[in-house]
Scaffold this motif. Structure first.
Motif, short mmCIF file in Angstrom:
data_model
loop_
_atom_site.label_atom_id
_atom_site.label_comp_id
_atom_site.label_asym_id
_atom_site.label_seq_id
_atom_site.Cartn_x
_atom_site.Cartn_y
_atom_site.Cartn_z
N ASP A 107 -27.66 -33.09 -64.65
CA ASP A 107 -28.74 -33.35 -65.61
C ASP A 107 -29.11 -34.82 -65.58
O ASP A 107 -28.25 -35.70 -65.52
CB ASP A 107 -28.30 -32.97 -67.03
CG ASP A 107 -28.14 -31.47 -67.20
OD1 ASP A 107 -28.79 -30.71 -66.46
OD2 ASP A 107 -27.35 -31.06 -68.07
N ALA A 108 -30.41 -35.09 -65.64
CA ALA A 108 -30.89 -36.47 -65.63
C ALA A 108 -30.41 -37.18 -66.89
O ALA A 108 -30.50 -36.63 -67.99
CB ALA A 108 -32.41 -36.48 -65.57
N ALA A 127 -22.32 -42.11 -67.48
CA ALA A 127 -20.87 -42.19 -67.30
C ALA A 127 -20.24 -40.80 -67.33
O ALA A 127 -19.37 -40.48 -66.51
CB ALA A 127 -20.25 -43.07 -68.38
N ALA A 128 -20.69 -39.95 -68.25
CA ALA A 128 -20.13 -38.60 -68.36
C ALA A 128 -20.42 -37.79 -67.10
O ALA A 128 -19.54 -37.06 -66.62
CB ALA A 128 -20.71 -37.91 -69.59
N ALA A 129 -21.62 -37.90 -66.56
CA ALA A 129 -21.97 -37.15 -65.34
C ALA A 129 -21.11 -37.60 -64.17
O ALA A 129 -20.63 -36.77 -63.38
CB ALA A 129 -23.46 -37.32 -65.02
N THR A 187 -16.72 -36.58 -60.37
CA THR A 187 -15.74 -37.25 -59.51
C THR A 187 -14.32 -37.21 -60.05
O THR A 187 -13.38 -37.49 -59.31
CB THR A 187 -16.11 -38.73 -59.31
OG1 THR A 187 -15.99 -39.43 -60.56
CG2 THR A 187 -17.51 -38.87 -58.74
N GLY A 188 -14.16 -36.94 -61.34
CA GLY A 188 -12.84 -36.97 -61.94
C GLY A 188 -12.38 -38.37 -62.28
O GLY A 188 -11.29 -38.56 -62.82
N GLU A 189 -13.20 -39.36 -62.00
CA GLU A 189 -12.87 -40.76 -62.30
C GLU A 189 -13.46 -41.11 -63.65
O GLU A 189 -14.66 -41.00 -63.86
CB GLU A 189 -13.42 -41.68 -61.22
CG GLU A 189 -13.02 -43.13 -61.38
CD GLU A 189 -11.52 -43.34 -61.31
OE1 GLU A 189 -10.97 -44.00 -62.21
OE2 GLU A 189 -10.89 -42.84 -60.37
N ASP A 190 -12.62 -41.55 -64.57
CA ASP A 190 -13.08 -41.88 -65.90
C ASP A 190 -13.77 -43.25 -65.89
O ASP A 190 -13.13 -44.27 -65.72
CB ASP A 190 -11.90 -41.90 -66.88
CG ASP A 190 -12.34 -42.05 -68.32
OD1 ASP A 190 -13.49 -41.66 -68.64
OD2 ASP A 190 -11.55 -42.57 -69.13
N ILE A 191 -15.09 -43.22 -66.04
CA ILE A 191 -15.89 -44.44 -66.09
C ILE A 191 -16.53 -44.49 -67.47
O ILE A 191 -17.17 -43.53 -67.89
CB ILE A 191 -16.96 -44.47 -64.99
CG1 ILE A 191 -16.29 -44.52 -63.63
CG2 ILE A 191 -17.91 -45.63 -65.18
CD1 ILE A 191 -17.24 -44.53 -62.47
#
Length: 164
Positions: A39-40, A48-50, A55-59
């Motif tokens: 989703d845009a 960050a959630a997308a 990727t499984g990387e918490d950003i």
């Protein structure tokens, strides 16, 4: 013209020069190569959630904000790896020596192809451009560059007012 994220852009596929800052490169990716199956985003929280979901990387949204506004010029390798994975670009896009020019050109073409696929640029326009004489193509090139410069003046980018 707006892209799929609703962002106003200067042209169909803005170029990012090899000397572009990390912030400019991250912003270019968000505006031009946002994955079709995600989703845009409307803000940095959704961005960050997308990335985290894919990727499984918490950003954090704060990290995204810092990257987009140039407040973080030296992120961790795992952050760059997550960005590269999410956007489908080589890690070298972020400025590793010797790789910027060809990567930037490849990504510009990738963004241009997506614009054609989404109907923002008509394929017949690109075919007509290829068929023009060198002189006529130069005229079109100058018109496009002039229109992009005028659009940037009318719609300046402001990285410091995005939601975190």
């Amino acid at each position: 013209m707006q892209n799929r994220t609703g962002a106003v852009r200067a042209g169909s596929a803005e170029e990012v020069s090899p000397g572009a800052t990390l912030a400019e490169k991250v912003e270019w990716l968000i505006r031009n190569l946002w994955p079709a199956d995600a989703d845009a985003p409307r803000n940095n929280v959704e961005t960050a959630a997308a990335i985290a979901r894919a990727t499984g990387e918490d950003i954090s949204s704060t990290t995204v904000w810092k990257l987009r506004t140039g407040r973080q010029e030296n992120p961790q390798l795992k952050t760059l790896t997550a960005l590269a994975t999410f956007f489908g670009v080589p890690i070298g896009y972020f400025g590793f020596p010797g790789e910027a020019g060809p990567i930037d050109d490849d990504l510009t073409l990738k963004a241009l192809r997506r614009e054609v696929e989404h109907g923002t640029i008509r394929p017949e326009v690109l075919r007509a451009l290829v068929d023009l004489s060198p002189e006529a193509r130069w005229v079109v090139d100058e018109m496009i560059l002039g229109a992009a410069a005028a659009d940037r003046q009318r719609h300046p980018r402001r990285g410091d007012d995005r939601e975190t």
